[in-house]
Design an enzyme around this catalytic site. Structure first.
Site, short mmCIF file in Angstrom:
data_model
loop_
_atom_site.label_atom_id
_atom_site.label_comp_id
_atom_site.label_asym_id
_atom_site.label_seq_id
_atom_site.Cartn_x
_atom_site.Cartn_y
_atom_site.Cartn_z
CG ASP A 1 -2.11 0.90 1.08
OD1 ASP A 1 -2.37 1.37 -0.04
OD2 ASP A 1 -2.78 1.16 2.09
CG ASN B 1 -7.76 -1.92 -5.51
OD1 ASN B 1 -6.86 -2.74 -5.33
ND2 ASN B 1 -8.05 -1.01 -4.58
C1 IPE Z 1 -5.35 -2.91 -0.43
O1 IPE Z 1 -5.03 -1.55 -0.51
C2 IPE Z 1 -5.32 -3.52 -1.79
C3 IPE Z 1 -4.01 -3.66 -2.42
C4 IPE Z 1 -2.87 -3.40 -1.85
C5 IPE Z 1 -4.03 -4.15 -3.76
P1 IPE Z 1 -6.15 -0.42 -0.66
O2 IPE Z 1 -5.42 0.87 -0.70
O3 IPE Z 1 -7.04 -0.73 -1.80
O4 IPE Z 1 -6.97 -0.60 0.69
P2 IPE Z 1 -7.76 0.47 1.56
O5 IPE Z 1 -8.64 1.21 0.61
O6 IPE Z 1 -6.73 1.35 2.17
O7 IPE Z 1 -8.49 -0.33 2.58
C1 IPE Z 2 -1.46 0.26 -3.41
O1 IPE Z 2 -1.26 1.63 -3.38
C2 IPE Z 2 -1.60 -0.26 -4.82
C3 IPE Z 2 -2.95 -0.74 -5.17
C4 IPE Z 2 -3.98 -0.74 -4.38
C5 IPE Z 2 -3.10 -1.24 -6.51
P1 IPE Z 2 -2.47 2.64 -3.39
O2 IPE Z 2 -2.78 2.98 -4.80
O3 IPE Z 2 -3.60 2.12 -2.58
O4 IPE Z 2 -1.80 3.89 -2.67
P2 IPE Z 2 -2.48 4.89 -1.65
O5 IPE Z 2 -3.06 4.07 -0.54
O6 IPE Z 2 -3.52 5.65 -2.39
O7 IPE Z 2 -1.35 5.74 -1.17
MG MG Z 3 -4.13 2.34 -0.62
#
Ligand code: IPE
Ligand code: IPE
Ligand code: MG
Length: 244
Positions: free
Chosen positions: A24, A72
């Site tokens: 994340d 996502n």
């Molecule tokens: C979890 O991260 C999913 C992945 C790392 C692919 P998200 O960024 O989607 O999760 P939330 O929204 O913080 O719970």
């Molecule tokens: C994790 O990084 C990657 C995926 C969920 C694909 P994020 O895109 O969730 O990054 P933040 O949480 O917005 O910083």
């Molecule tokens: Mg995230």
């Protein structure tokens, strides 16, 4: 310096067999640099390369990376399509490297739900690497823990309805054989980067007794040193599984 640390960790022993990672913070990493979110995802791929390499060196047998959740899909269309493109490009570009490193690629999730053209390179890499015997790199894609459990329940209910199975035979072992992660041991360690303290629907069944490691570091900044720190931290834990 890092070589020293690696040696120490190896000597201490009792390393996790299976590590799962919620990668994340790509978006926040990009924002800090005034870049579009997709640049964060690109930088995230570099972090994946480093972590896979180090995990292999340390003798970790299974590495599951949460790359795309079912939730996502609700992100802006451009971001979703950039992520799908990145997946397909990376699977194609890294195939040689995977073969050279004896890595076995797997996927966990509703893979059929990914766009056909984008999952093609992935399916090819999974097939090509299926006989490799080194580290298993398991990508959680279009994954949701609740959906996984429901899909297992559906399969089991169908078998029961067809008279192939009596409800009394449903135990943990048989239930697990209906999950996407069939054949994989439960994760021993779950790493989440960028500080969020939640599971976000990841491996809900499998993480029942998993040790959690949460770091403030954003995923694109997570490298070899951070990974080794997580291993060292794990080695200091006492796992009790409900016993004393
Ligand atoms: C979890 O991260 C999913 C992945 C790392 C692919 P998200 O960024 O989607 O999760 P939330 O929204 O913080 O719970
Ligand atoms: C994790 O990084 C990657 C995926 C969920 C694909 P994020 O895109 O969730 O990054 P933040 O949480 O917005 O910083
Ligand atoms: Mg995230």
């Amino acid at each position: 310096m890092l070589e020293e640390l690696k040696k120490e960790i190896k000597e201490r022993g009792s390393l996790p067999v299976h590590i799962a990672v919620i990668m994340d913070g790509n978006g926040r990493w990009a924002k800090q640099r005034n870049l579009p979110r997709t640049e964060g995802h690109k930088a995230g791929v570099e972090a994946i390369r480093k972590v896979v390499r180090t995990a292999g060196e340390m003798g970790i047998q299974y590495l599951t990376l949460f790359a795309f959740s079912t939730e996502n899909w609700r992100r802006p269309r451009e971001e979703v399509s950039a992520l799908m493109q990145l997946l397909s490009d990376t699977a194609r570009r890294e195939l040689k490297e995977m073969m050279d490193n004896n890595l076995q690629l797997k996927a966990t999730g509703d893979i059929e739900g990914l766009p056909y053209a984008k999952r093609l390179a992935l399916s090819q890499a999974i097939k090509k690497t299926s006989k490799n015997t080194g580290i298993v790199l398991n990508l959680a894609l279009n994954y949701s823990g609740r959906s996984e459990i429901l899909s297992a329940v559906r399969k089991i209910a169908r078998e029961a309805k067809e008279g192939k199975l009596s409800p009394a035979r449903i135990d943990e072992k048989m239930f697990e054989s209906h999950l996407y992660t069939k054949g994989l041991p439960d994760p021993d360690l779950l790493i989440r980067t960028s500080g969020e303290k939640r599971l976000s629907n990841f491996l809900l069944w499998q993480a029942a007794y998993t040790e959690l490691y949460i770091t403030e570091t954003l995923w694109p900044d997570f490298g070899e040193r951070e990974f080794l720190m997580a291993l060292a931290d794990y080695q200091s834990r006492q796992r009790r599984f409900g016993r004393v």
